[in-house]
Each structure stands twice: as structure tokens, then as C-alpha cells.
Design an enzyme around this catalytic site. Structure first.
Site, PDB file in Angstrom:
ATOM      1  CB  ALA A 253       1.741  -4.408  -9.200  1.00  0.00           C
ATOM      2  CG  ASP A 275      -1.066  -3.441 -10.975  1.00  0.00           C
ATOM      3  OD1 ASP A 275      -0.953  -2.607  -9.861  1.00  0.00           O
ATOM      4  OD2 ASP A 275      -0.322  -3.360 -11.646  1.00  0.00           O
ATOM      5  CG  ASP A 320      -0.624   3.173  -3.801  1.00  0.00           C
ATOM      6  OD1 ASP A 320      -0.171   4.539  -3.509  1.00  0.00           O
ATOM      7  OD2 ASP A 320       0.335   1.877  -3.727  1.00  0.00           O
ATOM      8  CB  CYS A 373       4.784   8.558  -3.895  1.00  0.00           C
ATOM      9  SG  CYS A 373       5.013   7.187  -5.380  1.00  0.00           S
TER      10      CYS A 373
END
Ligand SMILES: C[S@@+](CC[C@H](N)C(=O)[O-])C[C@H]1O[C@@H](n2cnc3c(N)ncnc32)[C@H](O)[C@@H]1O
Length: 433
Positions: A253, A275, A320, A373
Site C-alpha cells: 500500500a 499489506d 518495500d 525510502c
């Protein structure tokens, strides 16, 4: 919040108080925006983002100006003054309007006994001008621990990272290759009077010179493009997608990368998107629907494979992971207030746990792409190094790419003030049996 009669800066102060109490802007801003007239919404957004971005610098100034901190029930007035200081220091708004409206908002927040303080503090701030920052934390407007950590992790780049975190991030698009080539879409943007250029590294990326509302983008509602940073788009260039593969997107998500994968290879056997957040998973479906793509969505803790895995291994896994988001602070300046130094070790444990679990569902001959990130090595190449030490059959691949820096176990992109976000990728391969 949500009170129609409240002036905008009173609403902004309440939003900042909510952020200080642990809510993200993406949680507390939308209802606040709804409480205002449409023409006031962009201003509220700019005030909240700007005050968060410069919070640590403004907070240091305000604390110096206050003889003693406000009592807890009056804390919202601290934030009211922060919003006003943000405007005095960083906006074109006329000073008298900032002062008058702040005093009015103080009354609207039911704190008439503090109007004198607000007026006095802001008047002296206006008269005396901004003080020279005396610490790196206030100069770069970041929490002390982050400045220290970045300085320690990136002795040659820490100032550049801190400056990039305070810059306005560009709006970047990913062209849906199933609909248009990048050149075709650039031509459409040109016709629509929207200035844009091709991204340097991501093959379907387009960076706009100035942000626009998505409904101004040609064919947006019909799935021609998505908004996605260039660094995030690079995931498809590392997955080596091919027809017939079964793909897992383990932390999917809101689905930006799930959709990029599906656009990149039409003939995949299946894409499973997991997710654990029931609130965020519907965003994946919304993005899939707009782009007319299909995936199998599961709400689950990916690490708990017994709960969701059907026993069929995956050819490709995108992991991720949840992370500090320290690479995307320019897009989410509230991270400066929300993240704690003590978050990093528990996050690293979750990241390593997810990586081990995903390895167990990867097919021999398959490839796993680990992504964050973050710009903190603890969440990035050190996770990969720790994993490689204990997982004898994991092989680190070294993709031949032009971007980022080689960390020995993965590649790190630092936030670039004029293009991509901060991001980390590592490619791991499982040998054939
Ligand atoms: C960095 S975001 C993913 C962004 C997404 N890949 C994209 O490109 O749009 C991380 C996501 O992981 C989810 N998450 C965190 N822990 C998880 C877990 N144990 N299992 C599955 N999802 C998890 C969070 O809810 C969050 O949506």
C-alpha cells in the site's frame, strides 16, 4: 478541528498540535481541510507543511522569546505562534495581517487570556527580525538526533542531505507504458501548457517544472499516468520481470510499485499484493482500478507466512519495508516531529524479520528486491549485510546502473534537491537447486 467557524490559522494550530501528539499530517490534515472553504484549503496545507518543515528553527526562536513555556492546556497557542512565525520568516504575507489574525485566532481558540502574550511575542519577533541560528539543528531545522546521525553516517554529504530535506520536492509522473510512450505523453503535456522533462534514470518518468492538480493532467482519470517519485519508479528496472512470473509485493500500500510492476510486464502469471494495514489496502485497489490493472490483494502480516501463503513460491518479490522514511522528509516534513531516534532499532528488527520470511517464499532461481525510502545505513545496507551473514544461500547481485552510490550491499540514492527522493535498493538472488 472540524469547526466551521474557526479561522484558518486556528485550524492550522490544532493540526500542528495533533502532529506534536503523534498524528501524521496525512491523518489529521484531510479532515481539517474539509472544515474550511475550498479557497482556504491550499493555504492551510502550505501553512501546516511549511511550519513542520521549519519547526525546529522556529521552535528554538519561539522558546527563546517566551519567558516560560505555556501550560499544557494552552499548548495550542504555542503552535498558533509557530504558524505566525513561519509566515513572518518565510512568507510574503503582510506582517500586520499575521499579527491581527493571530490575536483573533487566539480568541477563537477560547484563550482570550493569552491574546496579550501572542501580540507581544509576535510584535517583538517582527521588530527584531529572525535570530541567527546558533546550532546545526536550528540552522537546518531538524531534530538534534537526526543531524547527529546523518553527520555520523554521511560525513561528506550530511549538509547536502539536510538542505535537500528542506527543498520543495518536484512533482514526478510515471507514464503508463500500456497507454502512451513517454515522448507521446510529453507531447500531450506540452499541448496542455504543462512544462515537463524526461527523468534521467527512470525510463517512464516525467518531472514537471511546476506541480499541478492531477485532474489537470491529460487522461489522468483514464490511467495514462500516476504520480510517483523517480527513485520509487526504479524498482521495475531491478526486478527483471518476464512473462509467466508469479510476483509478490509484500508491503504494497498504496500500490505505487504494484501498479508500476503490472504496467511493466503485461503477461505476468499473478501479482499478489499484501499489506497489513486494512486502512491502506483499499488505496491499492483504487490505483489498480484507475489504471485498469489486476492483482490479488491480501490483508496480512507478510512476515507471518502461515497466515497467508498458499505454498507456491514466487519468482520475484518486492519487499518495500516500513522504514523511518528519512529519505522523503521533503515530501513529509512531519517526519521531523514524528520520528524518534529510538524507532530505528525496532524498525531494523522488523525489516530483518520481513526479509527472512520473504526469503522462505522465494523460488530457487528467483530474485528479491529489498527497498526503503531511508538514508540510514541501519535500515539499508547493514540489514542486507546482516541477512547475508546468516542466510548462506542468498547471493547479492550488483546491478549495472548509473544512479546512486554502491554501498557494498545495495545502492543508496540520497535526496536530490532537483530530482529524486532518498531511496535504497538491494537485489538478492536465490540460486537454482
Ligand atoms: C513503504 S510503504 C509501501 C509503499 C508501497 N510499496 C508503494 O510503493 O506504494 C510500507 C507498507 O508496509 C506496510 N506494512 C508494514 N508492516 C507490514 C507487514 N508486516 N506486512 C505487510 N505489510 C506491512 C505498511 O502498512 C505500509 O503500507
Amino acid at each position: 478541528m472540524g469547526d466551521q467557524s474557526r479561522p484558518m490559522r486556528a485550524v492550522a494550530a490544532s493540526v500542528l498540535l495533533a502532529v506534536e501528539n503523534g498524528e501524521s499530517l496525512s491523518q489529521c490534515l484531510p479532515p481539517a481541510l474539509q472544515s474550511l472553504a475550498p479557497n482556504e484549503r491550499p493555504v492551510l496545507q502550505a501553512l501546516c507543511y511549511g511550519t513542520c518543515r521549519w519547526f525546529h528553527r522556529l521552535d528554538s526562536e519561539l522558546n527563546d522569546r517566551l519567558k516560560k513555556p505555556l501550560k499544557k492546556p494552552d499548548r495550542v497557542i504555542h503552535h498558533l505562534m509557530m504558524v505566525a512565525l513561519f509566515q513572518l520568516r518565510f512568507s510574503q504575507q503582510a506582517n500586520y495581517a499575521v499579527l491581527n489574525e493571530s490575536v483573533e485566532a487566539c480568541r477563537a481558540l477560547d484563550k482570550p487570556h493569552l491574546t496579550g502574550l501572542v501580540n507581544g511575542v509576535l510584535r517583538s519577533a517582527e521588530r527584531e527580525g529572525a535570530p541567527e541560528p546558533t546550532t546545526d539543528a536550528s540552522r537546518f531545522s531538524h531534530p538534534v538526533w537526526m543531524v547527529k546521525k546523518l553527520r555520523h553516517n554521511w560525513p561528506d554529504n550530511w549538509q547536502q542531505i539536510l538542505e535537500a530535506n528542506n527543498a520543495q520536492a518536484p512533482m514526478t509522473l510515471r507514464v503508463n507504458a500500456l497507454r502512451f510512450s513517454r515522448d507521446e505523453y510529453l507531447a500531450l503535456l506540452n499541448e496542455a501548457g504543462i512544462e515537463a522533462t524526461a527523468t534521467r534514470f527512470a525510463p517512464y518518468g516525467i518531472q514537471l517544472s511546476h506541480p499541478v492538480q492531477v485532474d489537470q493532467l491529460p487522461w489522468f482519470a483514464d490511467g495514462a499516468v500516476s504520480v510517483q517519485d523517480e527513485a520509487a519508479q526504479l524498482c521495475t528496472t531491478l526486478l527483471d520481470l518476464a512473462p509467466g512470473q508469479r510476483i509478490l509485493d509484500a508491503c504494497a500500500a498504496p500500490g505505487g510499485k504494484t501498479c508500476a510492476i503490472l504496467e511493466n510486464q503485461l503477461e505476468l502469471a499473478e501479482v499478489v499484493a499484501i499489506d497489513e494495514s486494512a486502512a491502506r489496502l483499499p488505496r491499492v485497489q483504487e490505483n489498480l482500478d484507475r489504471l485498469d490493472l489486476r492483482a490479488s490483494l491480501l490483508q496480512a502480516d507478510a512476515a507471518n507466512t502461515e497466515q497467508w501463503w498458499d505454498g507456491q513460491p514466487f519468482d520475484r518479490i518486492l519487499l518495500d519495508v516500513p522504514c523511518s522514511a528519512s529519505g522523503v522528509i521533503r515530501r513529509h516534513p512531519d517526519i521531523k516531529l514524528l520520528r524518534r531516534e529510538t524507532d530505528i532499532v525496532p524498525l531494523a528488527a522488523i525489516q530483518l524479520g520481513l526479509l527472512a520470511a520473504m526469503w522462505s517464499v522465494l523460488k530457487p532461481g528467483g530474485r528479491l528486491l529489498y527497498a526503503t525510502c531511508s538514508v540510514f545505513p541501519q535500515e539499508n545496507h547493514r540489514i542486507i549485510q546482516r541477512f547475508l551473514k546468516k542466510q548462506a544461500d542468498a547471493v547479492l547481485a550488483t546491478p549495472d546502473v548509473q544512479w546512486g552510490c554502491d554501498m557494498g550491499a545495495g545502492r543508496q540514492l540520497l535526496p536530490d534537491p532537483v530530482s529524486h527522493d532518498g531511496f535504497f535498493y538491494a537485489v538478492l538472488e536465490k540460486p537454482e537447486l
